[in-house]
Write a protein that holds these residues in place. Structure first.
Motif, PDB file in Angstrom:
ATOM      1  N   ASP A 146      -7.464  -5.519   0.528  1.00 44.70           N
ATOM      2  CA  ASP A 146      -7.107  -3.834  -0.168  1.00 44.70           C
ATOM      3  C   ASP A 146      -8.271  -3.007   0.219  1.00 44.70           C
ATOM      4  O   ASP A 146      -7.827  -1.887   0.444  1.00 44.70           O
ATOM      5  N   SER A 176       1.183   3.918  -3.088  1.00 47.73           N
ATOM      6  CA  SER A 176       0.545   5.442  -2.956  1.00 47.73           C
ATOM      7  C   SER A 176       1.098   6.299  -3.480  1.00 47.73           C
ATOM      8  O   SER A 176       2.503   6.523  -3.656  1.00 47.73           O
ATOM      9  N   ASP A 177       0.455   7.412  -3.943  1.00 47.61           N
ATOM     10  CA  ASP A 177       1.177   8.542  -4.694  1.00 47.61           C
ATOM     11  C   ASP A 177       1.840   9.460  -3.693  1.00 47.61           C
ATOM     12  O   ASP A 177       1.656   9.848  -2.558  1.00 47.61           O
ATOM     13  N   ALA A 211      -4.078   1.553  -0.980  1.00 42.92           N
ATOM     14  CA  ALA A 211      -3.029   2.683  -1.257  1.00 42.92           C
ATOM     15  C   ALA A 211      -3.901   3.884  -1.150  1.00 42.92           C
ATOM     16  O   ALA A 211      -5.268   3.897  -1.219  1.00 42.92           O
ATOM     17  N   CYS A 212      -3.299   5.237  -1.131  1.00 41.28           N
ATOM     18  CA  CYS A 212      -3.835   6.408  -1.211  1.00 41.28           C
ATOM     19  C   CYS A 212      -3.208   6.982  -2.496  1.00 41.28           C
ATOM     20  O   CYS A 212      -2.220   7.275  -2.480  1.00 41.28           O
ATOM     21  N   ARG A 213      -4.294   7.161  -3.173  1.00 40.55           N
ATOM     22  CA  ARG A 213      -3.944   7.947  -4.521  1.00 40.55           C
ATOM     23  C   ARG A 213      -4.493   9.357  -4.687  1.00 40.55           C
ATOM     24  O   ARG A 213      -5.789   9.514  -4.332  1.00 40.55           O
ATOM     25  N   SER A 228       0.793  -1.169   0.032  1.00 44.09           N
ATOM     26  CA  SER A 228       0.067  -0.156   0.113  1.00 44.09           C
ATOM     27  C   SER A 228       0.958   1.072  -0.058  1.00 44.09           C
ATOM     28  O   SER A 228       0.836   2.269  -0.675  1.00 44.09           O
ATOM     29  N   TYR A 240      -7.147  -1.592   3.620  1.00 42.06           N
ATOM     30  CA  TYR A 240      -5.762  -1.247   4.026  1.00 42.06           C
ATOM     31  C   TYR A 240      -5.080  -0.844   2.863  1.00 42.06           C
ATOM     32  O   TYR A 240      -3.696  -0.936   2.725  1.00 42.06           O
TER      33      TYR A 240
END
Length: 573
Positions: free
Chosen positions: A195, A166-167, A200-202, A162, A198
């Motif tokens: 997912d 993430s960006d 990723a943050c995009r 994650s 938990y």
């Protein structure tokens, strides 16, 4: 209650992430994982497949190529400090190209007297234990951890995946020891980390107020310019940028283009060098670009206004970034382009539409002139006896490639020739490196072919980068996994980048006067024989009359399932 080893839960955790392949260069530290993979295969479970790479750099770059075409971060497995060191160049390239990859490295066992299963039983287990193994890759990673226990294997894998996704995306690093992997745990003690909970943050689009400020500037601009390098990481950005450029009448330049950001036959595409456009630019947009121009050579016009739209606008991992901007927007560029198009369509009037159309027409005429100049260069077959023109050869390669073929450009000093003579028009068909580590194209080509087996994959390199790409490892892996690609070597006899760099600093120095730049590589080496040693097709040419037949035969070979190499001797540096 069923018990399994930590290695079992680790493999299971990788599958939970959606990982299909482990790009691997294995060592003595991986015995528990190898045993677990064998057990899964014996039980008919082959959802996770190891791809064995004879060199760690090949493994990392193969993961990057596969990830770039699938849009999913990949996993690489190497051994202890030695493997981490060999993989560091690949992580540098991934980090600077903002590509997610998880490097997993073993560590030397920590028990020496048989206390635990998996303890030290080999000479290297005593000498491959540095004080700080992660320091080998720390400048190029977003996250690091050592697996303390199998009970948290799935949790740590999800956290790594994650964070790296993430960006702005980038590499992560995890290490693990044999004793930890051999220990058993009840399945009831092992939680799942999906997912959905938990992930990723995009980044998404920009704040409407930010969009409004940009639109106000666009409506008033006389000569707008957009410079980009990697907006095309998101395939949707290429079409969105084409639409925006047409709508607003914006000149688009790709500076060190890592991806295809706009179709290179689009009327607003203005090449790869912003220098000529800067003096006349009153509004500039830096969109997903690290080095839009070289400040020592050229700079923006006085009074011009600059807007930055980037997944990483502050350039957090560059100690210096000498480009002044007046508005920064941290956002996904494809989303912002759609927002800008929608806002412009609602705000434009007839006068703006006419001005934009006039700019597009002028840019189209300039593009036509550039294409005519490129075609004229392609007709020049060679500049000296015993050499082939790089322009002529690349144009011949372009005639064999369809619109979906993938071009991987690592020609360094000839990269502009490659990009000009083989203009790609579709997203996901062009790749260049955002980092400075050479040899990357070998692994990226194999990863791309693994992801897109029905598409032609062509990599074009110089002789210097061919050496650095571990060519024997490359051709061996291509043979083992039946991944036929075409490698074209533009051989100028050395490192032209070294020569040109020296002349820029000392234009009238001793090196220039003596023509001694410490850049000449061995003469007479036949790279085609390197390919042939692994069963690939290889041909070497030094006569323009050989070009068409050689190029045609190479494409016939790769389409028949056999890797090919075309070694062309071009003008010496």
């Amino acid at each position: 209650m069923a018990q399994h080893t930590a290695a079992h839960y680790f493999i299971e955790g990788l599958r939970d992430l959606g990982v299909e392949f482990i790009f691997s260069n294995l060592g003595t530290d991986h015995a528990p994982l190898i045993e677990e993979l064998a057990r899964h295969e014996a039980e008919g479970d082959v959802r996770l497949r190891p791809i064995l790479c004879p060199h760690e750099s090949l493994a990392v770059h193969m993961a990057l190529g596969y990830g770039a075409l699938t849009g999913r971060g990949q996993v690489v497995l190497v051994h202890v400090d030695a493997g981490s060191a060999n993989a560091a160049l690949g992580l540098h390239n991934a980090f600077r190209s903002r590509m997610p990859v998880l490097l997993i490295a073993g560590r030397a066992p920590f028990t020496s007297h048989g206390e635990l299963l998996g303890g030290r039983d080999n000479y290297v287990h005593f000498i491959q234990e540095p004080y700080d193994q992660a320091s080998l890759v720390r400048p190029f990673i977003k996250w690091e951890a050592d697996l303390p226990s199998g009970v948290v294997a799935k949790e740590m894998l999800r956290r790594a995946y994650s964070l790296m996704s993430s960006d702005p995306p980038g590499p992560a690093y995890m290490s693990l020891r044999r004793e930890t992997l051999t220990q058993s745990w009840d399945s009831a003690d092992i939680a799942d980390f999906p997912d959905s909970d938990y992930g990723a943050c995009r980044l998404g689009g920009a704040d409407p107020d930010q969009i409004e400020r940009v639109v106000e500037r666009l409506l008033a601009a006389r000569s707008p310019l957009l410079i980009t390098s990697y907006a095309g990481r998101n395939p949707a950005a290429a079409d969105a940028l084409a639409r925006f450029a047409t709508l607003a009448g914006v000149r688009v330049v790709e500076a060190n283009a890592q991806r295809l950001n706009i179709a290179r036959n689009h009327p607003c595409f203005a090449g790869f060098n912003a220098g000529d456009a800067l003096p006349d630019t009153d509004l500039g947009i830096l969109m997903d670009v690290d080095v839009p121009w070289i400040p020592a050579d050229v700079g923006p016009a006085a009074g011009s206004h600059w807007i930055q739209i980037d997944v990483d606008p502050i350039k957090r991992d560059l100690p210096l970034w000498p480009y002044a901007v007046h508005q920064r927007i941290a956002a996904d560029s494809s989303h912002v382009l759609e927002q800008l198009c929608a806002a412009l369509e609602s705000r434009r009037d007839a006068a703006f539409t006419a001005r934009a159309a006039q700019r597009v027409a002028s840019l189209a005429e300039q593009a036509r002139a550039r294409r005519e100049a490129a075609a004229a260069l392609a007709k020049r077959v060679g500049s000296a006896p015993g050499t082939v023109s790089a322009h002529h050869l690349c144009a011949a390669v372009a005639r064999q490639m369809d619109d979906d073929a993938i071009l991987i450009n690592e020609a360094v000093r000839s990269s502009g020739i490659v990009a000009t003579q083989i203009p790609r028009t579709r997203a996901g068909t062009y790749f260049h490196n955002g980092g400075g580590g050479l040899g990357w194209s070998a692994g990226v080509a194999l990863g791309a072919k693994l992801a897109c087996p029905r598409r032609d994959v062509v990599r074009i390199v110089g002789d210097g980068t061919f050496y650095l790409g571990n060519p024997t490892s490359f051709f061996a892996a291509a043979r083992q996994y039946e991944l036929p690609t075409l490698t074209v070597v533009l051989d100028n006899g050395g490192w032209a980048a070294v020569k040109s760099a020296t002349e820029r600093v000392y234009p009238d120095g001793y090196a220039h006067r003596a023509n001694q730049f410490q850049a000449v590589l061995p003469a007479g080496v036949d790279f085609s024989q390197v390919a042939q040693a692994a069963g690939a097709y290889g041909v070497t040419i030094d006569d323009p009359a050989q070009v068409e037949a050689a190029v045609s035969s190479c494409f016939e070979q790769i389409r028949a399932g056999r890797s090919a190499l075309l070694h062309a001797r071009i003008a010496a540096l």
